[in-house]
Design a protein around this motif. Structure first.
Motif, PDB file in Angstrom:
ATOM      1  N   ILE A  45      87.029 -11.757 -56.202  1.00  0.00           N
ATOM      2  CA  ILE A  45      86.352 -10.687 -56.952  1.00  0.00           C
ATOM      3  C   ILE A  45      85.085 -10.300 -56.186  1.00  0.00           C
ATOM      4  O   ILE A  45      84.326 -11.180 -55.761  1.00  0.00           O
ATOM      5  N   PRO A  46      84.829  -8.985 -55.992  1.00  0.00           N
ATOM      6  CA  PRO A  46      83.650  -8.570 -55.232  1.00  0.00           C
ATOM      7  C   PRO A  46      82.376  -9.182 -55.820  1.00  0.00           C
ATOM      8  O   PRO A  46      82.102  -8.984 -57.008  1.00  0.00           O
ATOM      9  N   PRO A  47      81.590  -9.908 -55.018  1.00  0.00           N
ATOM     10  CA  PRO A  47      80.382 -10.566 -55.538  1.00  0.00           C
ATOM     11  C   PRO A  47      79.395  -9.583 -56.138  1.00  0.00           C
ATOM     12  O   PRO A  47      78.629  -9.937 -57.044  1.00  0.00           O
ATOM     13  N   THR A  48      79.430  -8.326 -55.667  1.00  0.00           N
ATOM     14  CA  THR A  48      78.482  -7.337 -56.192  1.00  0.00           C
ATOM     15  C   THR A  48      78.713  -7.100 -57.682  1.00  0.00           C
ATOM     16  O   THR A  48      77.766  -6.864 -58.428  1.00  0.00           O
ATOM     17  N   LEU A  49      79.975  -7.165 -58.109  1.00  0.00           N
ATOM     18  CA  LEU A  49      80.270  -6.976 -59.531  1.00  0.00           C
ATOM     19  C   LEU A  49      79.591  -8.057 -60.359  1.00  0.00           C
ATOM     20  O   LEU A  49      78.991  -7.785 -61.401  1.00  0.00           O
ATOM     21  N   ILE A  50      79.699  -9.294 -59.861  1.00  0.00           N
ATOM     22  CA  ILE A  50      79.111 -10.421 -60.590  1.00  0.00           C
ATOM     23  C   ILE A  50      77.588 -10.326 -60.543  1.00  0.00           C
ATOM     24  O   ILE A  50      76.903 -10.532 -61.548  1.00  0.00           O
ATOM     25  N   ALA A  51      77.055  -9.961 -59.363  1.00  0.00           N
ATOM     26  CA  ALA A  51      75.605  -9.829 -59.227  1.00  0.00           C
ATOM     27  C   ALA A  51      75.077  -8.730 -60.151  1.00  0.00           C
ATOM     28  O   ALA A  51      74.029  -8.890 -60.790  1.00  0.00           O
ATOM     29  N   ALA A  68      76.336  -7.715 -62.980  1.00  0.00           N
ATOM     30  CA  ALA A  68      76.335  -8.205 -64.363  1.00  0.00           C
ATOM     31  C   ALA A  68      75.144  -9.121 -64.602  1.00  0.00           C
ATOM     32  O   ALA A  68      74.482  -9.055 -65.644  1.00  0.00           O
ATOM     33  N   THR A  69      74.845  -9.970 -63.612  1.00  0.00           N
ATOM     34  CA  THR A  69      73.718 -10.891 -63.749  1.00  0.00           C
ATOM     35  C   THR A  69      72.409 -10.112 -63.844  1.00  0.00           C
ATOM     36  O   THR A  69      71.540 -10.417 -64.664  1.00  0.00           O
ATOM     37  N   LEU A  70      72.274  -9.061 -63.001  1.00  0.00           N
ATOM     38  CA  LEU A  70      71.050  -8.256 -63.028  1.00  0.00           C
ATOM     39  C   LEU A  70      70.896  -7.539 -64.350  1.00  0.00           C
ATOM     40  O   LEU A  70      69.790  -7.331 -64.832  1.00  0.00           O
ATOM     41  N   ASP A  71      72.051  -7.150 -64.947  1.00  0.00           N
ATOM     42  CA  ASP A  71      71.992  -6.493 -66.247  1.00  0.00           C
ATOM     43  C   ASP A  71      71.628  -7.462 -67.355  1.00  0.00           C
ATOM     44  O   ASP A  71      71.569  -7.072 -68.517  1.00  0.00           O
ATOM     45  N   GLY A  72      71.463  -8.728 -66.989  1.00  0.00           N
ATOM     46  CA  GLY A  72      71.022  -9.694 -67.988  1.00  0.00           C
ATOM     47  C   GLY A  72      72.156 -10.431 -68.666  1.00  0.00           C
ATOM     48  O   GLY A  72      71.947 -11.101 -69.677  1.00  0.00           O
ATOM     49  N   MET A  83      68.573 -12.893 -71.426  1.00  0.00           N
ATOM     50  CA  MET A  83      67.518 -12.792 -70.415  1.00  0.00           C
ATOM     51  C   MET A  83      67.043 -14.177 -69.991  1.00  0.00           C
ATOM     52  O   MET A  83      66.796 -14.435 -68.828  1.00  0.00           O
ATOM     53  N   SER A  84      66.951 -15.046 -70.951  1.00  0.00           N
ATOM     54  CA  SER A  84      66.413 -16.374 -70.645  1.00  0.00           C
ATOM     55  C   SER A  84      67.311 -17.095 -69.633  1.00  0.00           C
ATOM     56  O   SER A  84      66.818 -17.835 -68.795  1.00  0.00           O
TER      57      SER A  84
END
Lengths: 303, 314
Positions: free
Chosen positions: A192-198, A200-204, B1-2
């Motif tokens: 899975i493209p890591p950017t997709l996961i990143a 989602a992580t950035l979106d919180g 967020m946490s």
């Protein structure tokens, strides 16, 4: 046989359309008759291979329709045929019970492998924690431990817990083979493209949310493929059911078939009919989805 | 967020010794373990625990049921090595590997190349048909073989009789039984390995073969000198898998058809382990056999890894 095999190819597109036009039909300058002879020879070899590999089952299928007195008759087709063997087998062989047991067992093992596998595979990809190499090593080594070498402790475990002839005793120890699912799913998640996961992580999104909302939807075909492999392997398992569920009411179809064959002794007709009944669901399922099933094993084989 | 913050602080904690560990960081450090817990616990309870337990068991004299177990040290191992059964089973396992090796390599390679040379509908149909033995119920297959190989009136003997060959008790004669079991098991190897060779072939670049064809190479020359060498890696891998799985995959057929007999001619190490434990109720010797099998497999894996590494380096 040929009508079956046409049906089973389904709508799968052949893998090399271009290759057929680029010189594959030329056979070293030989004439048309030579080419035709080569094609006939090729079909002959392939048909012979399929015939040799499937002959015992085809012969048993035919013989299962022959009356008892006639069962060693060398004629390839069962004329005059009878359903007596099947009638007897359906009466004496608890086929529905066994099929249900086997289905429930295989589903149980498949679900356990997939759930445990997805969670571990996701954590291998998502987190870079310290113990990861160690855990991954444990999973990889577990893959090569032959299941036969674990039967004594497994047997003692479920006997001691009074779990023989129970669903739990039949299913849970088969978690021993979950390493394959973990490693296969890990490969798929890594793809899975890591950017997709990143993103989602950035979106919180928390790891759990990312897994649920991003990874799982993309993983559905892989889950299907891994599930098919685990399901079929469990369906075909014989050794563990013979130890964990030795009684006909609780065992799976493989062991049940053997119990039936042993009880019938030298009487071959009903035994063959029962064997055919046990084979039929698998063959039917295979012809419905042969492409998918073969691909599932391919992904497992190329891990 | 946490959780996002927590993720960042775990990365931090890897670098610096944790000066002050807030609750969120503790949770973040535990999160991966929580995800891996089901698999980790499964493997500890059902693989690694049992392996340790088996090693302990192999030092005991015990019948699986009675409350008294006696510590006998390495006696079980000494028995395995000194008495003829286990070395015999090991030798028979080697014969199974030899008998199945062509069915794991040459036969599926030839069939896969035939399918690959002419892609299309017909090849897809053959491919599906030839894969069927992998999914077929092994007990039903074994029982069908028992019927076909029956010494009294089985179709194979009828055919042999008709063409003037001597009839055989295929599964009852110590000279033929092991080969019969190997043959019965072979279709699974052929079926699975056609698929794996097919995948290796699909990855090859067809243009090189077309170029050779234009230069006047015959189909046989192309196959022999261009295709087969490129499959060498797959062949080595599948040979190795055959060494590992020949014993495991013959197990069901042995259990259903011969129970290791006649004269222990179809025995293999896995069936021997099973016999010690569940026929003779000699848990200690069975466990010792299991330990030896795992050690042999580990040695084989170590060897193969070493060989592969050397090939990559050299």
């Amino acid at each position: 046989m040929s009508s079956d095999s046409h049906a089973l190819a389904g709508s799968h597109a052949p893998t090399g359309n271009d290759a057929r036009t680029s010189g594959h039909d030329r056979t070293g300058g030989r004439g048309g008759s030579g080419r035709r002879a080569a094609a006939v020879g090729r079909h002959a070899v392939l048909l012979l291979a399929a015939f040799v590999m499937l002959f015992p089952l085809l012969w048993a299928l035919s013989a299962s329709f022959k009356p008892g007195s006639d069962i060693y008759n060398a004629s390839p087709l069962p004329f005059p045929g009878t359903l007596e063997n099947y009638r007897y087998a359906l009466r004496e062989f608890p086929i529905w019970r066994l099929l249900v047991n086997t289905f429930v067992t295989a589903i149980g093992v498949t679900l356990l492998h997939l759930v445990a596998g997805v969670l571990a595979a996701w954590s291998f990809v998502r987190f870079a924690h310290r113990g990861q190499r160690l855990v991954l090593g444990l999973v990889t080594v577990a893959l090569v431990v032959p299941p036969q070498s674990l039967i004594i402790p497994h047997f003692l475990m479920i006997s001691r817990l009074d779990l023989r002839d129970s669903f739990v005793g039949l299913v849970v120890p088969q978690l021993a083979t979950c390493a394959l699912a973990v490693l296969l799913l890990r490969e798929h998640i890594k793809a899975i493209p890591p950017t997709l996961i990143a993103a989602a992580t950035l979106d919180g999104a928390s790891p759990a949310e990312t897994l649920r909302q991003v990874v799982l939807p993309l993983l559905r075909p892989a889950l299907g493929a891994v599930g098919i492999v685990v399901f079929i392997t469990t369906w075909n398992e014989y050794l563990w059911p013979s130890l964990a569920a030795p009684s006909p009411e609780h065992t799976t179809i493989q062991m049940g078939l053997l119990l039936f064959a042993t009880a019938e002794g030298p009487e071959h007709g009903p035994m063959l009919a029962a064997a055919m009944l046990a084979t039929l669901p698998v063959v039917a399922a295979y012809f419905l989805a042969s492409r998918r099933i073969a691909d599932a094993f391919l992904q497992a084989g190329l891990r | 967020m946490s959780t996002l913050e927590a993720g960042a602080s775990t990365l931090d904690a890897r670098g610096h010794a944790n000066r002050r560990v807030p609750a969120a960081a503790v949770r973040a450090r535990l999160t991966p373990w929580a995800y891996q817990a089901p698999v980790l616990i499964s493997l500890l309870v059902f693989v690694y625990g049992p392996l340790v337990f088996t090693a302990v068991l192999s030092l005991l004299d015990w019948d699986l049921v009675s409350p008294d177990k006696t510590f006998v040290g390495v006696d079980n191992y000494r028995r395995l090595v000194e008495e003829p059964e286990f070395p015999h089973a090991l030798a028979r396992t080697g014969l199974y590997v030899l008998a199945l090796l062509p069915f794991a390599t040459i036969v599926p390679m030839a069939l896969a190349i035939m399918l690959w040379k002419r892609p299309g509908r017909a090849s897809d149909n053959y491919r599906s048909l030839l894969f069927l033995p992998v999914v077929l119920a092994p007990v039903a297959t074994a029982l069908s073989w028992r019927f076909v190989l029956n010494p009294l009136g089985g179709v194979l003997n009828q055919v042999f009789g008709a063409v003037g060959l001597p009839e055989q008790d295929w599964l009852g004669d110590p000279d033929t039984a092991l080969w019969a079991i190997s043959l019965i098991t072979s279709s699974r190897f052929v079926a699975l390995n056609i698929l794996l060779y097919g995948a290796a072939l699909a990855a090859l670049d067809r243009r090189a073969f077309d170029a050779a064809r234009i230069d006047g190479a015959t189909e046989w020359e192309i196959t022999r000198h261009l295709v087969v060498p490129q499959l060498a890696g797959t062949t080595v891998l599948l040979s190795f898998l055959c060494v590992v799985f020949a014993g495991q995959w013959t197990f069901t057929n042995i259990a259903v058809l011969t129970q290791g007999g006649p004269d222990a001619s179809t025995d293999n190490v896995y069936y021997r382990l099973y016999t010690y434990a569940f026929t003779f109720f000699d848990a200690g010797t069975g466990a010792a056999a299991a330990v030896l099998i795992v050690l042999i497999l580990t040695a084989l894996f170590g060897l193969s890894t070493l060989l592969r590494r050397r090939r990559v380096v050299g």
